[in-house]
Design an enzyme around this catalytic site. Structure first.
Site, PDB file in Angstrom:
ATOM      1  N   ASP A  31      -5.775   5.922  -8.769  1.00 35.08           N
ATOM      2  CA  ASP A  31      -5.152   6.247  -7.374  1.00 35.08           C
ATOM      3  C   ASP A  31      -6.075   5.249  -6.430  1.00 35.08           C
ATOM      4  OD1 ASP A  31      -4.257   6.895  -4.866  1.00 35.08           O
ATOM      5  OD2 ASP A  31      -2.775   8.057  -5.856  1.00 35.08           O
ATOM      6  N   HIS A  32      -5.950   4.333  -6.014  1.00 29.29           N
ATOM      7  CA  HIS A  32      -7.225   3.657  -5.334  1.00 29.29           C
ATOM      8  C   HIS A  32      -7.152   4.317  -3.894  1.00 29.29           C
ATOM      9  CE1 HIS A  32      -3.921   1.301  -3.427  1.00 29.29           C
ATOM     10  NE2 HIS A  32      -4.616   0.783  -2.481  1.00 29.29           N
TER      11      HIS A  32
ATOM     12  N   HIS B 270      -0.303   8.284  -3.836  1.00 33.35           N
ATOM     13  CA  HIS B 270      -1.154   8.235  -2.644  1.00 33.35           C
ATOM     14  C   HIS B 270      -1.335   9.395  -1.751  1.00 33.35           C
ATOM     15  CE1 HIS B 270      -1.763   4.315  -4.371  1.00 33.35           C
ATOM     16  NE2 HIS B 270      -0.850   3.580  -3.581  1.00 33.35           N
TER      17      HIS B 270
HETATM   18  C1  BG6 Z   1       0.053   0.142  -3.545  1.00 30.21           C
HETATM   19  C2  BG6 Z   1       1.388   0.227  -3.134  1.00 30.21           C
HETATM   20  O1  BG6 Z   1      -0.407   1.096  -4.425  1.00 30.21           O
HETATM   21  O2  BG6 Z   1      -0.852   0.680  -2.351  1.00 30.21           O
HETATM   22  C3  BG6 Z   1       1.879  -0.705  -2.151  1.00 30.21           C
HETATM   23  O3  BG6 Z   1       1.908  -0.249  -4.512  1.00 30.21           O
HETATM   24  C4  BG6 Z   1       1.183  -0.406  -0.799  1.00 30.21           C
HETATM   25  O4  BG6 Z   1       3.222  -0.748  -1.906  1.00 30.21           O
HETATM   26  C5  BG6 Z   1      -0.319  -0.298  -1.146  1.00 30.21           C
HETATM   27  O5  BG6 Z   1       1.424  -1.387   0.233  1.00 30.21           O
HETATM   28  C6  BG6 Z   1      -1.229   0.046  -0.242  1.00 30.21           C
HETATM   29  O6  BG6 Z   1      -2.697   0.069  -0.325  1.00 30.21           O
HETATM   30  P1  BG6 Z   1      -3.816  -0.543   0.822  1.00 30.21           P
HETATM   31  O7  BG6 Z   1      -5.042  -0.984  -0.097  1.00 30.21           O
HETATM   32  O8  BG6 Z   1      -3.177  -1.647   1.657  1.00 30.21           O
HETATM   33  O9  BG6 Z   1      -4.408   0.827   1.070  1.00 30.21           O
END
Ligand code: BG6
Length: 490
Positions: A191-192, A254
């Site tokens: 989960d980044h 997230h």
């Molecule tokens: C992703 C989602 O996991 O995270 C996207 O699938 C979202 O829909 C994105 O836009 C948001 O990530 P970041 O890197 O912009 O914080």
């Protein structure tokens, strides 16, 4: 007022370097690999954080097969478009030389096996293997099965992308599939958001300081907002989005993970088990979501996007109230909001503090709407991130009048950017090091689907909102008597 941090360290980032690795990238021709993984791996290489010797084997079904040379050009284009550093010079050459490609279908994994074997032989000895499944959820099961059947799963670590299941039953089934092939210690559900520097910093802010933790509870906090509006739309991802929607794409993954970090008790240490145990306890204390405390929105024009059902009930926006029913948080609502095509891109946690008695300030201008602006701690966790304490102060002059003030810490002002890693980069590195702390665990994921059951079974109809707005108007009723609050990053 802006705070500054002590002089930034000049030594390279201190962290262990992973053992020699073969990294197998499933979905190597896909969107995630292009935007995040290939640029991220190159950034890690440039920062000297990849293993001393490594190979990256791209993979995809035979219909998308590339030659080694085509894969290198594909990676070069991806790094040029999305990377922090240009794909040039000796560092790029060294990286490019370590890329190869092996197509794989469950009925014919041979090209991949050959490429992995060649990569292992090129390194020599017994390098570690990391498989990153950057594939659509529908493909998880067949790729995991193939890893088991071919023996590639043995002694391998595996990164599995989100969303992990679409409800409790599918998450359980997927966990069973995974555990039939891998031991949980080999599994890294990514989960980044958990790899974002400023999310990780919430642990430091809370537990390394004596300043915040004593007031981080229901005695002092009235409510918490976790707000992730996005300006982008679905960016051509209609097939994925129609199936997924914002709740599954953003909240259950997230935003709940961020909530877990904000709400957890201090873990005994930051190693994987205690940290993930404390997060799991928060999720266990989360009350099942009440569909009446959820607003689902859909931006005007979504149904006309190519590939979207003209009668789609998929939400592109969601706002909800969650309750953590434990000693620390009972009675403190957590308001979560995220959506596409909204007015601004922001990623913030705001803790609103209760108002003390202010009888001696009879002309307190901060009563009424916006009163909570007086006392809030705002954590902006978008890269590079900042933290701001908002409080009331005396306005200069003969009268005792209150004015709003703030103290802000900005990463960009205080630490050198080159020390920063993007969420994916940090997590790829952690997976190579075998550190599961910032990866999600099967029991926690299942619990989050469990509390989602009522909402998924009885979703209220989507409400329209104008692109570029803050979502449907009914979200104001959801948070009343408070107000959605997004301080400007001036
Ligand atoms: C992703 C989602 O996991 O995270 C996207 O699938 C979202 O829909 C994105 O836009 C948001 O990530 P970041 O890197 O912009 O914080």
């Amino acid at each position: 007022m802006t705070t500054t941090a002590p002089a930034a360290p000049t030594a390279p980032m201190t962290t262990d370097r992973p053992e020699h690795h073969v990294i197998v990238l499933f979905g190597a021709t896909g969107d995630l690999a292009r935007r995040k993984l290939l640029p991220g791996l190159f950034h890690l290489a440039k920062a000297g954080l990849l293993p001393e010797d490594y190979r990256i084997v791209g993979s995809a079904p035979a219909q998308y097969a590339l030659s080694d040379e085509e894969f290198r050009r594909h990676a070069e284009d991806a790094v040029r478009e999305f990377g922090l550093a240009e794909p040039t010079g000796a560092s790029w050459q060294a990286f490019e030389d370590r890329l190869s490609f092996g197509a794989a279908d469950p009925e014919d994994p041979q090209p991949l096996l050959t490429a992995v074997r060649a990569a292992e032989q090129a390194i020599g000895g017994s390098p570690r293997r990391l498989c990153h499944l950057a594939v659509p959820p529908a493909a998880f099961t067949s790729v995991i099965g193939m890893l088991g059947d071919t023996g590639l799963a043995r002694d391998t670590r595996v990164i599995i992308e989100k969303p992990f299941g679409t409800d409790l039953a599918s998450a359980r089934a997927l966990n069973e599939t995974v555990h039939a092939v891998f031991d949980e210690s080999q599994v890294f559900r990514i989960d980044h958001f958990l790899g974002k520097e400023s999310v990780d910093n919430i642990l430091a802010l809370r537990f390394a300081n004596g300043l915040f933790e004593p007031v981080w509870n229901r005695e002092h906090i009235s409510h918490v907002e976790i707000d992730v509006p996005e300006t982008i739309g679905i960016e051509g991802r209609a097939a994925f989005f129609e199936e997924t929607g914002t709740y599954r794409d953003m909240i259950v993954t997230h935003l709940f993970q961020v909530l877990g970090i904000v709400a957890m008790e201090p873990p005994a240490s930051l190693s994987a088990q205690p940290l993930r145990d404390e997060k799991a306890k928060v999720f266990n204390a989360l009350e099942p979501l009440d569909p009446a405390a959820v607003v689902r929105g859909q931006y005007d024009g979504y149904r006309a996007e190519p590939g979207v059902d003209p009668n789609s009930q998929t939400e592109t926006f969601i706002a909800l109230r969650a309750q953590v029913d434990n000693r620390r948080w009972s009675g403190v609502p957590f308001y979560l909001r995220s959506g596409k095509s909204m007015a601004k891109r922001r990623q913030t946690v705001t803790l609103h503090f209760k108002k003390p008695p202010r009888r001696m300030f009879p002309d307190d201008a901060h009563d009424g709407p916006g009163a909570e602006r007086g006392n809030a701690l705002v954590i902006d966790f978008d890269d590079p991130g900042w933290i701001s304490a908002r409080f009331l102060t005396k306005e200069p002059g003969p009268a005792m009048r209150l004015g709003a003030a703030e103290m802000t810490f900005r990463y960009a002002d205080s630490f050198r950017r080159r020390h920063g890693l993007e969420g994916y980069e940090r997590l790829l590195l952690d997976a190579m090091l075998g550190d599961q702390s910032l990866f999600t665990r099967s029991d926690s994921i299942e619990r989050l689907w469990e509390i989602s059951g009522g909402l998924l079974a009885h979703p209220r109809p989507v409400e329209p909102y104008a692109p570029g707005s803050w979502g449907p108007g009914s979200i104001d009723g959801l948070i009343a008597p408070h107000h959605w609050y997004l301080p400007d990053d001036e």
